[in-house]
Design a protein around this motif. Structure first.
Motif, mmCIF file in Angstrom:
data_model
loop_
_atom_site.group_PDB
_atom_site.id
_atom_site.type_symbol
_atom_site.label_atom_id
_atom_site.label_comp_id
_atom_site.label_asym_id
_atom_site.label_seq_id
_atom_site.Cartn_x
_atom_site.Cartn_y
_atom_site.Cartn_z
ATOM 1 N N LEU A 1 0.588 -1.438 0.056
ATOM 2 C CA LEU A 1 -0.130 -0.230 0.224
ATOM 3 C C LEU A 1 0.978 1.076 -0.331
ATOM 4 O O LEU A 1 0.623 2.781 -0.371
ATOM 5 N N VAL A 2 1.939 1.453 0.516
ATOM 6 C CA VAL A 2 2.551 2.826 0.750
ATOM 7 C C VAL A 2 3.790 2.490 -0.592
ATOM 8 O O VAL A 2 3.130 3.620 -1.062
ATOM 9 N N ASN A 3 3.940 1.328 -0.797
ATOM 10 C CA ASN A 3 5.130 1.155 -2.051
ATOM 11 C C ASN A 3 4.593 1.717 -3.459
ATOM 12 O O ASN A 3 4.841 2.352 -4.298
ATOM 13 N N GLU A 4 3.190 0.965 -3.589
ATOM 14 C CA GLU A 4 2.605 0.789 -4.851
ATOM 15 C C GLU A 4 1.503 1.674 -5.020
ATOM 16 O O GLU A 4 1.283 2.242 -6.175
ATOM 17 N N PHE A 5 1.177 2.123 -3.912
ATOM 18 C CA PHE A 5 -0.116 3.160 -4.216
ATOM 19 C C PHE A 5 0.060 4.360 -3.465
ATOM 20 O O PHE A 5 -0.457 5.411 -3.645
ATOM 21 N N GLU A 6 0.788 4.448 -3.008
ATOM 22 C CA GLU A 6 1.514 5.541 -2.033
ATOM 23 C C GLU A 6 1.385 6.406 -0.292
ATOM 24 O O GLU A 6 0.602 7.443 -1.055
ATOM 25 N N VAL A 7 0.495 5.134 0.065
ATOM 26 C CA VAL A 7 -0.263 5.580 1.073
ATOM 27 C C VAL A 7 -0.024 5.952 2.645
ATOM 28 O O VAL A 7 1.615 5.155 2.007
ATOM 29 N N ASP A 8 0.022 7.172 2.769
ATOM 30 C CA ASP A 8 0.733 7.536 3.557
ATOM 31 C C ASP A 8 0.847 6.762 5.187
ATOM 32 O O ASP A 8 -0.326 5.993 5.558
ATOM 33 N N SER A 9 1.821 5.681 5.451
ATOM 34 C CA SER A 9 1.855 4.828 6.678
ATOM 35 C C SER A 9 1.219 5.560 7.669
ATOM 36 O O SER A 9 0.808 4.065 8.264
ATOM 37 N N ASP A 10 1.665 6.794 8.078
ATOM 38 C CA ASP A 10 0.787 7.065 9.348
ATOM 39 C C ASP A 10 -0.643 7.337 9.338
ATOM 40 O O ASP A 10 -1.288 6.961 10.297
ATOM 41 N N GLU A 11 -1.448 6.659 8.700
ATOM 42 C CA GLU A 11 -2.555 6.489 7.818
ATOM 43 C C GLU A 11 -3.127 5.616 8.207
ATOM 44 O O GLU A 11 -5.016 5.170 8.664
ATOM 45 N N ILE A 12 -2.727 4.087 8.047
ATOM 46 C CA ILE A 12 -2.829 3.054 8.305
ATOM 47 C C ILE A 12 -2.903 2.530 9.617
ATOM 48 O O ILE A 12 -1.765 2.679 10.353
ATOM 49 N N SER A 13 -4.034 2.435 9.938
ATOM 50 C CA SER A 13 -4.425 1.073 11.370
ATOM 51 C C SER A 13 -5.931 0.497 11.328
ATOM 52 O O SER A 13 -6.364 0.683 10.031
ATOM 53 N N ASN A 14 -5.617 -0.532 12.001
ATOM 54 C CA ASN A 14 -6.663 -1.370 11.710
ATOM 55 C C ASN A 14 -8.274 -0.622 12.197
ATOM 56 O O ASN A 14 -8.691 -1.612 11.463
ATOM 57 N N ASP A 15 -8.438 0.044 12.665
ATOM 58 C CA ASP A 15 -10.068 0.655 12.525
ATOM 59 C C ASP A 15 -9.725 1.912 11.603
ATOM 60 O O ASP A 15 -11.383 2.231 11.642
ATOM 61 N N ALA A 16 -8.954 2.371 10.633
ATOM 62 C CA ALA A 16 -9.224 3.443 10.234
ATOM 63 C C ALA A 16 -9.783 3.142 9.032
ATOM 64 O O ALA A 16 -9.978 1.297 7.893
ATOM 65 N N ASN A 17 -10.681 4.010 8.108
ATOM 66 C CA ASN A 17 -12.080 3.272 6.859
ATOM 67 C C ASN A 17 -10.589 3.088 5.452
ATOM 68 O O ASN A 17 -10.125 4.079 5.110
ATOM 69 N N LEU A 18 -11.119 2.078 5.110
ATOM 70 C CA LEU A 18 -9.740 1.241 3.625
ATOM 71 C C LEU A 18 -10.310 1.958 3.280
ATOM 72 O O LEU A 18 -9.434 2.724 2.305
ATOM 73 N N LYS A 19 -12.204 2.531 2.339
ATOM 74 C CA LYS A 19 -11.822 3.709 1.128
ATOM 75 C C LYS A 19 -11.050 4.402 1.145
ATOM 76 O O LYS A 19 -11.015 5.614 0.263
ATOM 77 N N THR A 20 -11.598 5.832 2.487
ATOM 78 C CA THR A 20 -11.340 6.666 2.733
ATOM 79 C C THR A 20 -9.716 7.170 2.807
ATOM 80 O O THR A 20 -9.039 7.920 1.833
ATOM 81 N N THR A 21 -9.544 5.966 3.081
ATOM 82 C CA THR A 21 -7.913 6.278 3.471
ATOM 83 C C THR A 21 -6.899 5.875 2.232
ATOM 84 O O THR A 21 -6.149 6.144 1.690
ATOM 85 N N LEU A 22 -7.210 5.196 1.594
ATOM 86 C CA LEU A 22 -6.482 4.778 0.136
ATOM 87 C C LEU A 22 -7.388 5.613 -1.164
ATOM 88 O O LEU A 22 -5.955 5.999 -1.718
ATOM 89 N N GLY A 23 -7.747 5.889 -0.554
ATOM 90 C CA GLY A 23 -9.051 7.181 -2.601
ATOM 91 C C GLY A 23 -8.618 6.332 -3.369
ATOM 92 O O GLY A 23 -7.892 7.039 -4.208
ATOM 93 N N LEU A 24 -8.510 5.123 -3.200
ATOM 94 C CA LEU A 24 -7.996 4.273 -4.801
ATOM 95 C C LEU A 24 -9.670 4.351 -6.023
ATOM 96 O O LEU A 24 -10.734 4.377 -5.602
ATOM 97 N N ASP A 25 -8.796 4.075 -7.943
ATOM 98 C CA ASP A 25 -10.045 3.927 -8.532
ATOM 99 C C ASP A 25 -10.259 2.460 -9.049
ATOM 100 O O ASP A 25 -9.925 2.205 -8.115
ATOM 101 N N SER A 26 -11.176 2.582 -9.629
ATOM 102 C CA SER A 26 -11.166 1.320 -10.201
ATOM 103 C C SER A 26 -10.320 0.829 -10.786
ATOM 104 O O SER A 26 -9.848 -0.436 -10.289
ATOM 105 N N LEU A 27 -9.477 1.282 -11.613
ATOM 106 C CA LEU A 27 -7.841 0.771 -11.734
ATOM 107 C C LEU A 27 -7.497 0.209 -10.866
ATOM 108 O O LEU A 27 -6.810 -0.655 -10.277
ATOM 109 N N ASP A 28 -6.927 1.567 -9.918
ATOM 110 C CA ASP A 28 -6.016 1.118 -8.602
ATOM 111 C C ASP A 28 -6.714 -0.112 -8.015
ATOM 112 O O ASP A 28 -6.183 -1.820 -7.646
#
Length: 86
Positions: free
Chosen positions: A14-41
């Motif tokens: 997630l950090v390396n391929e999708f450039e997600v900030d590692s500080d935003e990743i936590s067990n209870d964080a909302n997956l879709k909101t945090t990732l902000g991915l489109d359909s191709l992602d």
């Protein structure tokens, strides 16, 4: 595969391929909101998950996932299910 290893692999791609900030990743964080991915992602993510874990996630799986914990659990359950069927 141990859950800790699943979490480490998922967080790494997630950090390396999708450039997600590692500080935003936590067990209870909302997956879709945090990732902000489109359909191709999501298609890319399915391919990466399959190459790392040997399991496929479908649209129905993603619809059920709300948090990162749900994401890890879904992958873990798919791995367990795959082992059971072999």
């Amino acid at each position: 595969m141990e859950r800790e290893k699943i979490v480490a692999i998922v967080n790494d791609f997630l950090v390396n391929e999708f450039e997600v900030d590692s500080d935003e990743i936590s067990n209870d964080a909302n997956l879709k909101t945090t990732l902000g991915l489109d359909s191709l992602d999501y298609i890319d993510m399915v391919v990466i998950i399959e190459s790392n874990f040997g399991v496929k996630l479908g649209e129905a799986d993603f619809k059920r996932m709300i948090t990162f914990d749900d994401f890890y659990t879904t992958i873990e359950n798919k791995i367990i299910e795959k082992k059971r069927n072999y």
